[in-house]
Design a protein around this motif. Sequence first.
Motif, short mmCIF file in Angstrom:
data_model
loop_
_atom_site.label_atom_id
_atom_site.label_comp_id
_atom_site.label_asym_id
_atom_site.label_seq_id
_atom_site.Cartn_x
_atom_site.Cartn_y
_atom_site.Cartn_z
N LEU A 1 0.86 -1.18 0.00
CA LEU A 1 0.00 0.00 0.00
C LEU A 1 0.89 1.23 0.00
N THR A 2 0.57 2.21 -0.82
CA THR A 2 1.28 3.48 -0.77
C THR A 2 0.35 4.56 -0.26
N SER A 3 0.92 5.58 0.34
CA SER A 3 0.14 6.65 0.93
C SER A 3 0.77 7.99 0.56
N GLU A 4 -0.07 8.90 0.09
CA GLU A 4 0.38 10.24 -0.26
C GLU A 4 -0.59 11.26 0.29
N ILE A 5 -0.09 12.31 0.88
CA ILE A 5 -0.92 13.38 1.43
C ILE A 5 -0.71 14.64 0.61
N ARG A 6 -1.82 15.19 0.14
CA ARG A 6 -1.74 16.43 -0.61
C ARG A 6 -3.04 17.20 -0.43
N ASP A 7 -2.94 18.48 -0.10
CA ASP A 7 -4.12 19.34 0.04
C ASP A 7 -5.17 18.74 0.97
N ARG A 8 -4.71 18.23 2.11
CA ARG A 8 -5.58 17.71 3.18
C ARG A 8 -6.28 16.41 2.81
N VAL A 9 -5.87 15.79 1.70
CA VAL A 9 -6.43 14.51 1.28
C VAL A 9 -5.31 13.47 1.24
N ALA A 10 -5.53 12.34 1.91
CA ALA A 10 -4.59 11.22 1.85
C ALA A 10 -5.10 10.22 0.82
N VAL A 11 -4.23 9.87 -0.12
CA VAL A 11 -4.58 8.85 -1.12
C VAL A 11 -3.85 7.57 -0.76
N LEU A 12 -4.62 6.53 -0.43
CA LEU A 12 -4.08 5.22 -0.12
C LEU A 12 -4.31 4.33 -1.33
N THR A 13 -3.22 3.80 -1.88
CA THR A 13 -3.30 3.05 -3.14
C THR A 13 -2.89 1.60 -2.92
N LEU A 14 -3.82 0.68 -3.20
CA LEU A 14 -3.49 -0.74 -3.19
C LEU A 14 -2.41 -0.95 -4.25
N VAL B 1 -4.65 15.69 7.46
CA VAL B 1 -5.57 14.88 6.65
C VAL B 1 -7.00 15.07 7.12
N ARG B 2 -7.88 15.42 6.19
CA ARG B 2 -9.29 15.57 6.52
C ARG B 2 -10.18 14.67 5.68
N ALA B 3 -9.62 13.99 4.70
CA ALA B 3 -10.39 13.05 3.89
C ALA B 3 -9.45 12.03 3.28
N LEU B 4 -10.00 10.86 2.93
CA LEU B 4 -9.23 9.78 2.32
C LEU B 4 -9.75 9.46 0.93
N VAL B 5 -8.83 9.03 0.08
CA VAL B 5 -9.18 8.36 -1.17
C VAL B 5 -8.51 7.00 -1.13
N ILE B 6 -9.25 5.95 -1.46
CA ILE B 6 -8.67 4.62 -1.59
C ILE B 6 -8.74 4.23 -3.06
N ALA B 7 -7.60 3.91 -3.64
CA ALA B 7 -7.49 3.63 -5.07
C ALA B 7 -6.70 2.35 -5.28
N GLY B 8 -6.55 1.95 -6.53
CA GLY B 8 -5.77 0.77 -6.86
C GLY B 8 -4.77 1.08 -7.96
N ALA B 9 -3.58 0.50 -7.87
CA ALA B 9 -2.56 0.68 -8.90
C ALA B 9 -2.81 -0.28 -10.05
N GLY B 10 -2.29 0.08 -11.22
CA GLY B 10 -2.40 -0.82 -12.36
C GLY B 10 -3.73 -0.69 -13.08
N ARG B 11 -4.25 -1.80 -13.58
CA ARG B 11 -5.40 -1.72 -14.47
C ARG B 11 -6.74 -1.96 -13.78
N ALA B 12 -6.76 -2.09 -12.46
CA ALA B 12 -8.03 -2.30 -11.77
C ALA B 12 -7.94 -1.82 -10.33
N PHE B 13 -9.11 -1.55 -9.75
CA PHE B 13 -9.18 -1.22 -8.33
C PHE B 13 -8.77 -2.45 -7.52
N SER B 14 -9.50 -3.55 -7.68
CA SER B 14 -9.13 -4.80 -7.01
C SER B 14 -9.97 -5.94 -7.55
N ALA B 15 -9.29 -7.08 -7.77
CA ALA B 15 -9.98 -8.29 -8.20
C ALA B 15 -10.63 -9.02 -7.04
#
Length: 267
Positions: free
Chosen positions: A13-26, A56-70
């Motif tokens: 999992l990777t995590s990036e914080i920008r503009d009060r939003v944390a993006v957590l990427t599978l 951090v005031r909000a989260l985004v959960i995303a997926g790397a590559g060609r899909a969110f998650s199988a």
Amino acid sequence: MTDASTSAATPALTSEIRDRVAVLTLNRPDKLNAIGAPVLDALEAELDRLRDDDRVRALVIAGAGRAFSAGADLDEIDRCTGPYDFRAFVHRMTDVYDQVQEFPKPSVAAIHGFAFGGGLELSLACDLRVAGRGARLGVPEMKLGVLPGAAGTQRLPRLIPPGIAKQMILTGEPLGAERAHAVGLVNALAPDDNVLAAARELAGLLAAGAPRALAAGKQLVDRGPGMDLAAGIAYERETVSVLFSTQDREEGLKAFKERRPPRFTGR
């Protein structure tokens, strides 16, 4: 940029914080972001770390590559030697997904490609969902002779009409993004190559809100349906009465009168 994982070389999992939003990427694109112990451990650790992070005031959960998650990691499931092992596996998933739902800061799932099984169930634990127009969302477990085991049979019919939830669960057939949006499974659609940006934008709108009011709003909507109407109204009344005493309420009214964006602090 920070990484949360069981391996420094290959973070789950990777995590990036920008503009009060944390993006957590599978971050298991070679396995279509299959969800097993590495992802669950990393996600739990990152939620714990971000819970009290004022940046951090909000989260985004995303997926790397060609899909969110199988979905759930089939290799880990194959190692289950019986129902007790499998129960422990799905118990771990539901525990972490519950932490996503109960996280005090609002969350948005950014769904591209597809979200199947445990992947869709992870997105259901988020507050809102943005999907690419070409995405597919489903719980195909019936085709394997089982059923969704990480709250899919419970969260789906609380989010969409029960008849459509039954259709998805009992046939195992996915919905396209357009249909998912029409029935309320998806809050917004975006071009397939712009899903993460659209989810960031929505999370940014959430992050602009008053933190205590955001957390309270999540609780009211999540817990209210489990109460009778009178109890839910009483719960709402007490909640907004507490919020009335906050500095953010004063700032919100002042900003409205001065015709400027409010500067909420969480106090």
